[in-house]
Design a protein around this motif. Structure first.
Motif, PDB file in Angstrom:
ATOM      1  N   SER A   1      -8.034   4.870   3.492  1.00  0.00           N
ATOM      2  CA  SER A   1      -8.828   4.744   2.271  1.00  0.00           C
ATOM      3  C   SER A   1     -10.298   4.536   2.623  1.00  0.00           C
TER       4      SER A   1
ATOM      5  N   LEU B   1      -6.972   7.640  -4.870  1.00  0.00           N
ATOM      6  CA  LEU B   1      -8.381   7.394  -4.577  1.00  0.00           C
ATOM      7  C   LEU B   1      -9.217   8.658  -4.777  1.00  0.00           C
ATOM      8  N   THR B   2      -8.700   9.768  -4.286  1.00  0.00           N
ATOM      9  CA  THR B   2      -9.518  10.982  -4.269  1.00  0.00           C
ATOM     10  C   THR B   2      -9.639  11.620  -5.646  1.00  0.00           C
TER      11      THR B   2
ATOM     12  N   TYR C   1      -0.461   3.847  -2.533  1.00  0.00           N
ATOM     13  CA  TYR C   1      -0.902   5.184  -2.131  1.00  0.00           C
ATOM     14  C   TYR C   1       0.293   6.105  -1.895  1.00  0.00           C
TER      15      TYR C   1
ATOM     16  N   VAL D   1     -11.703   7.902   3.595  1.00  0.00           N
ATOM     17  CA  VAL D   1     -11.869   8.792   2.453  1.00  0.00           C
ATOM     18  C   VAL D   1     -13.068   8.372   1.608  1.00  0.00           C
ATOM     19  N   PHE D   2     -13.209   7.073   1.472  1.00  0.00           N
ATOM     20  CA  PHE D   2     -14.140   6.524   0.499  1.00  0.00           C
ATOM     21  C   PHE D   2     -15.565   6.433   1.044  1.00  0.00           C
TER      22      PHE D   2
ATOM     23  N   PHE E   1      -9.594   1.544  -5.017  1.00  0.00           N
ATOM     24  CA  PHE E   1      -9.705   1.132  -3.620  1.00  0.00           C
ATOM     25  C   PHE E   1      -9.324  -0.338  -3.461  1.00  0.00           C
TER      26      PHE E   1
ATOM     27  N   MET F   1      -3.474  10.014  -0.668  1.00  0.00           N
ATOM     28  CA  MET F   1      -4.742   9.417  -1.083  1.00  0.00           C
ATOM     29  C   MET F   1      -5.172   9.873  -2.480  1.00  0.00           C
TER      30      MET F   1
ATOM     31  N   SER G   1      -3.020   2.707   5.808  1.00  0.00           N
ATOM     32  CA  SER G   1      -3.471   3.081   4.477  1.00  0.00           C
ATOM     33  C   SER G   1      -4.867   2.533   4.197  1.00  0.00           C
ATOM     34  N   VAL G   2      -5.132   1.323   4.656  1.00  0.00           N
ATOM     35  CA  VAL G   2      -6.467   0.774   4.436  1.00  0.00           C
ATOM     36  C   VAL G   2      -7.497   1.599   5.208  1.00  0.00           C
TER      37      VAL G   2
ATOM     38  N   ALA H   1       0.835  -1.202   0.000  1.00  0.00           N
ATOM     39  CA  ALA H   1       0.000   0.000   0.000  1.00  0.00           C
ATOM     40  C   ALA H   1       0.863   1.242   0.000  1.00  0.00           C
TER      41      ALA H   1
ATOM     42  N   GLY I   1      -5.599  -0.804  -3.724  1.00  0.00           N
ATOM     43  CA  GLY I   1      -4.916  -0.483  -2.473  1.00  0.00           C
ATOM     44  C   GLY I   1      -5.151  -1.543  -1.427  1.00  0.00           C
TER      45      GLY I   1
END
Lengths: 895, 97
Positions: free
Chosen positions: A142, A314-315, A56, A145-146, A330, A311, A138-139, A52, A333
């Motif tokens: 994410s 993802l973002t 990321y 964020v998600f 996602f 991020m 990191s998970v 990750a 990651g």
């Protein structure tokens, strides 16, 4: 995206991975390995290097430090491109010694030392902890964020709760698939296949985001380059020290990270896969890094400055409304994090159970090592270890606050595992590396790393008081964690890397130079360093016959499982030519058994367990010799071989010569016999024919008289031949009676000339003599000598083909010898025949054969030998010439 | 200990000779790669105001790709003869020793 849907999709993905792993295990169980052991799967499994942190963190890294993130991938590229140097040797050693982990490799190299196993395990666990925390972080990030709150009030739990759930889920998955097999050499096909699938997912996800950024958000590569030039990271700051240092750290990490070692060496099915991976793995890294800078640049451009660059992957799609792409990112990651955690925790759990739990247990309850169920104990300890390792990672995540940039945490782990590098590299290339040196080096490196990098990473006052950073411990200025020995201008990471590696290597070298390795250590050292020279390099140390095969079988069943142990023992018994399941406990068998057990519980533990049954391993004198003076021994051995070979050659030559002589004698004998029969047969035939005619009667008397004379002549010839033969045989046996006396040479020649004149009386010879010289008295057997003279003179009369034949007889006296030469003026004897004339039945031409049986000169030679003289042919005298040499005074040999 | 030390042959068969050079190439490759990767240090991108990221990035990716291609060529040619560690010791009968 609603949190519950996100969780559902994660679960679905995990279930899919389960299915893949399960199917792969099923295939492997059925023996259909096929593509499960292909170079492709091997290369993809290596991709757990890209965690990750890569997925990321690399974008965040690029957003902060420009192209410096590339070092993390260029370092491993160099190591893989240079596989011929190190990786090939590591993999060969790993396969030959059935290495289960990097701790096992180092402990095994230095005499199966448990101390080293413990040191490596502790360093690995400590260094991996921040790395695992990084994955959890990191998970969790994410997720936060998600996920968005759902309408029905199902709010996402806090980040800490997420982290707990992720850690627990990973632990469960790892335990289910990672600890099914005990023998690490049986390899985790299920896990490896699942990881390969995850490798594809993360690659596809990252490239998809990259393609979206370059071709959909920007207008292709040219536009992208323009955007890079316009961005905040257009002018990156290459710091030469960090650039080189990070290349080194990443290169070292790719060899030393426990999970990399696990997939690269332990799970390696075929050495040739490494050749493919040498370019395919760098290619994977290349593909992973290709779009990092574009994503970072686009993120900096489009997203608010408050957004976490870690991020962006993802973002960025989320902000563009690309939900599906974001979901893929996602999952990418998620894959990166899970695959790393799974393999890392398996590798660490193997090390903990083999190098810490088992030795402790053996020490506490030595008796149960043999009878107890070790298998369950090992598996249990591994499962607990997995839980503990993930728990530690979670604890670190909580302690460090989960705020530090991902890249910084990853690099801390890199420098930590790099402490194995000196012991490992010197261990496989230098036989002088010793256990003490390795222990010293790694301990020093570990302490320096912890003091200058790891502990400070928790922040001031967390572990190390803030005062220490400023003033040094106890006010000692040059021991400040960030400015060791007064070096205060260095980047903290580089500072830690530099001092830990320098002191580590120095301590290692000093320790190796000043200590003396034990016998097992030296043998292991030789086996490791020269792994390509020897087919098998395990030290034979077990004394024969001490251990009961049945006890060994019981112990092996506990570790390897009943069936496997029985199969192994049966094969071994068959190899020894025995029926049944119990082979003799020879040292070879014990060594193989130990190595097999080492594949399950590690070299040090296997060694200790064997010791329980077989007593202490002894190193025989031969083994020591083999290590201590191998080259000297080889030289001595070869010298001995050489002398033996020379002797054999000499004997063979002598035998060959003797054989040749015997063959010649045999041929001579055969020739002699056939000649004799021939010579006897010719007169016999005429005698028989004429006597038959005579018996028929009615013949005129003159014819009868004629025939009678012929018969008489032939009978005389036969008698002469037999006389000659008898004479020859007597002469050859040396049993002849010699009548020695004084005789005048001149008188003897007179006698000979008179006797020989009967031969071919019609030919008149001119005889040249040197009468004054002939007047010598010699002591010899006069009759025999005259016989030789007669022979020579009548030969001359018979064979001299000159029209006016003459014979020259010259006498000379030299020292104690008298030589008499008989030379005629004929055509002489051709060169090729000169060697033959003294042989029996040697007759040069058939035209004048009436004379004799061809025994004359042979008899002469024998006579002369008996008289202590010689008769030789004299070449170059203008005709046939013979020289007779006799001693002036012949002393009777036996008197 | 099973074999007496032998003097290495002076001349090798053509195939063995090529095999050894390929191994040399495999050993040389990381050195070349390291040299190329350290080159940007000499350009000192931190001292200039030029926008270095794009050209330097392209340079690094190009040498990376070249290294991968070379590694592929080398490993392909080494792979088949990997196990024949001793085959290279056979002398060239044509040249003699």
């Amino acid at each position: 995206m609603p949190f519950n849907i996100l969780v559902l999709s994660c679960l679905a993905y995990v279930i899919f991975l389960f299915a893949v792993a399960w199917a792969a295990e099923r295939r492997a169980d059925r023996g259909q390995l096929g593509w499960l052991q292909s170079p492709l799967i091997y290369t993809l499994s290596l991709s757990i290097y890209c965690t990750a942190w890569t997925f990321y963190g690399a974008v965040g890294y690029a957003a902060r430090s420009g192209l410096e993130f590339l070092t993390i991938y260029l370092g491993p590229t160099l190591v893989f491109v240079g596989w011929w140097w190190v990786l090939r040797k590591l993999v060969r050693i790993g396969r030959q010694q059935r290495v289960t982990s990097i701790a096992d490799l180092i402990s095994s190299r230095f005499g199966k030392s448990n101390l080293l196993g413990v040191i490596v395990t502790v360093i690995a666990v400590v260094a991996a902890t921040p790395y695992i925390a990084l994955q959890l972080q990191s998970v969790t990030l994410s997720f936060s964020v998600f996920a968005s709150p759902t309408d029905d009030g199902f709010a996402p739990p806090g980040t800490e709760a997420t982290a707990v759930w992720v850690a627990a889920g990973l632990a469960l998955f790892t335990i289910l698939f990672g600890t099914r097999n005990l023998d690490a050499k049986e390899q985790h096909h299920g896990i490896v296949t699942a990881i390969a699938v995850e490798a594809v997912v993360k690659l596809v996800a990252l490239i998809a985001v990259g393609v979206f950024v370059v071709w959909f958000m920007a207008d292709g590569p040219a536009d992208m380059i323009a955007r890079i030039d316009a961005s905040d990271i257009a002018d990156w700051n290459l710091q030469p020290g960090r650039w080189a240092g990070l290349l080194f750290a990443a290169g070292a990490a790719v060899i030393c990270l426990p999970r990399m070692f696990q997939v690269m060496v332990v799970e390696n099915a075929d050495e040739r896969h490494l050749a493919t991976a040498s370019w395919a793995f760098p290619l994977y890294l290349f593909a992973m890094s290709m779009f990092i800078v574009p994503i970072a640049v686009m993120g900096l451009e489009r997203l608010p400055s408050s957004a976490n660059p870690d991020m962006f992957v993802l973002t960025l799609p989320l902000s563009e409304g690309q939900g599906a792409l974001a979901m893929l990112a996602f999952l990418g990651g998620f894959s990166s994090a899970t695959s790393m955690v799974i393999v890392e925790s398996i590798a660490l759990a193997t090390m903990v159970s083999n190098h810490i739990v088992m030795p402790v247990w053996l020490r506490l309850r030595p008796a149960k090592a043999v009878s107890g169920d070790v298998r369950r104990l090992v598996l249990l300890s591994r499962r607990i270890s997995i839980g503990v390792v993930l728990g530690l990672g979670y604890a670190y995540y909580r302690m460090s606050g989960g705020s530090a940039a991902l890249a910084a945490i990853g690099l801390i782990a890199f420098v930590g595992v790099a402490q194995f590098l000196p012991a490992m590299i010197f261990g496989i290339f230098w036989r002088g590396a010793t256990r003490i040196g390795a222990a010293l080096g790694m301990s020093v490196g570990f302490v320096v790393w912890a003091y200058t990098l790891f502990l400070p990473s928790f922040g001031p006052d967390a572990v190390i008081p803030a005062m220490v950073f400023v003033e040094g411990p106890f006010g000692i200025d040059w021991l400040r964690p960030r400015a060791l020995f007064g070096v205060s201008t260095m980047d903290p990471l580089l500072h830690a890397l530099f001092w830990s590696m320098t002191l580590n290597t120095a301590a290692f070298l000093a320790g190796s130079l000043f200590t003396f390795p034990g016998p097992v250590e030296r043998m292991q050292g030789a086996a490791f360093v020269r792994v390509f020279d020897t087919a098998s390099g395990s030290p034979r140390g077990w004394e024969r016959g001490v251990a009961e095969p049945e006890d060994l079988l019981v112990m092996s069943q506990r570790i390897m499982g009943d069936d496997d142990a029985l199969i192994f023992f049966e094969a071994e018994a068959k190899g020894q030519g025995k029926a049944g399941y119990l082979p003799d406990p020879t040292s070879d068998f014990m060594a193989r058994l130990e190595r097999r057990l080492a594949g399950s519980v590690g070299a040090a533990t296997a060694h200790a367990m064997m010791s329980q049954l077989a007593g202490r391993a002894t190193v025989t004198v031969e083994d020591l010799m083999a290590v201590a003076s191998e080259s000297a021994q080889i030289m001595e051995y070869s010298a001995r071989l050489e002398s033996q070979q020379e002797e054999v050659t000499r004997t063979a030559r002598a035998l060959r010569e003797a054989n040749e002589k015997l063959m010649q004698l045999s041929i001579q004998k055969d020739a002699f016999l056939s000649q004799i029969s021939h010579e006897l047969r010719t007169p016999m035939t005429s005698i028989r024919a004429f006597s038959e005619i005579l018996t028929e009667g009615d013949l005129p008397p003159e014819q009868v008289a004629n025939y009678g004379r012929i018969i008489h002549d032939e009978a005389k010839r036969l008698t002469r031949l037999l006389d000659d033969l008898l004479d020859l045989s007597v002469l050859e046996n040396g049993t002849v009676q010699l009548n020695l006396g004084l005789a005048n040479l001149s008188q003897m020649i007179d006698r000979a000339l008179a006797s020989a004149s009967h031969t071919k009386p019609e030919r008149s010879f001119v005889i040249f003599r040197d009468l004054p010289m002939e007047n010598i008295f010699i002591r010899t057997d006069a009759d025999r000598l005259v016989q030789v003279f007669i022979n020579l003179i009548s030969n001359a009369r018979k064979y001299c083909d000159a029209t006016a034949p003459e014979l020259r007889i010259s006498v000379r006296q030299r020292g104690g010898r008298v030589t008499v030469d008989f030379a005629d003026n004929g055509s002489g004897i051709p060169k090729e025949s000169q060697a033959l004339i003294f042989e029996k039945f040697a007759r040069l031409t058939d035209q004048t054969r009436a004379g004799g049986a061809g025994l004359g000169l042979a008899i002469c030679r024998e006579v002369m030998a008996n008289l202590g003289g010689t008769i030789t042919y004299l070449p170059g005298q203008g005709g046939a010439a013979f020289r007779v040499a006799v001693p002036l005074r012949l002393e009777r040999k036996v008197d | 200990m099973s074999q007496s030390p032998r003097t290495p042959p002076l001349f090798l068969r053509r195939a063995s000779y090529r095999q050894r050079r390929r191994r040399d190439a495999a050993r040389l490759l990381p050195v070349v790669g390291l040299f190329l990767m350290l080159l940007p240090v000499l350009w000192a991108p931190q001292d200039t105001f030029r926008r270095d990221t794009a050209p330097d990035g392209i340079y690094l990716f190009v040498i990376w790709a070249v290294l991968i291609a070379l590694a592929m060529l080398v490993s392909r040619s080494l792979n088949t003869a990997d196990e024949a560690d001793d085959a290279d010791a056979s002398p060239d009968p044509g040249q003699g020793t």
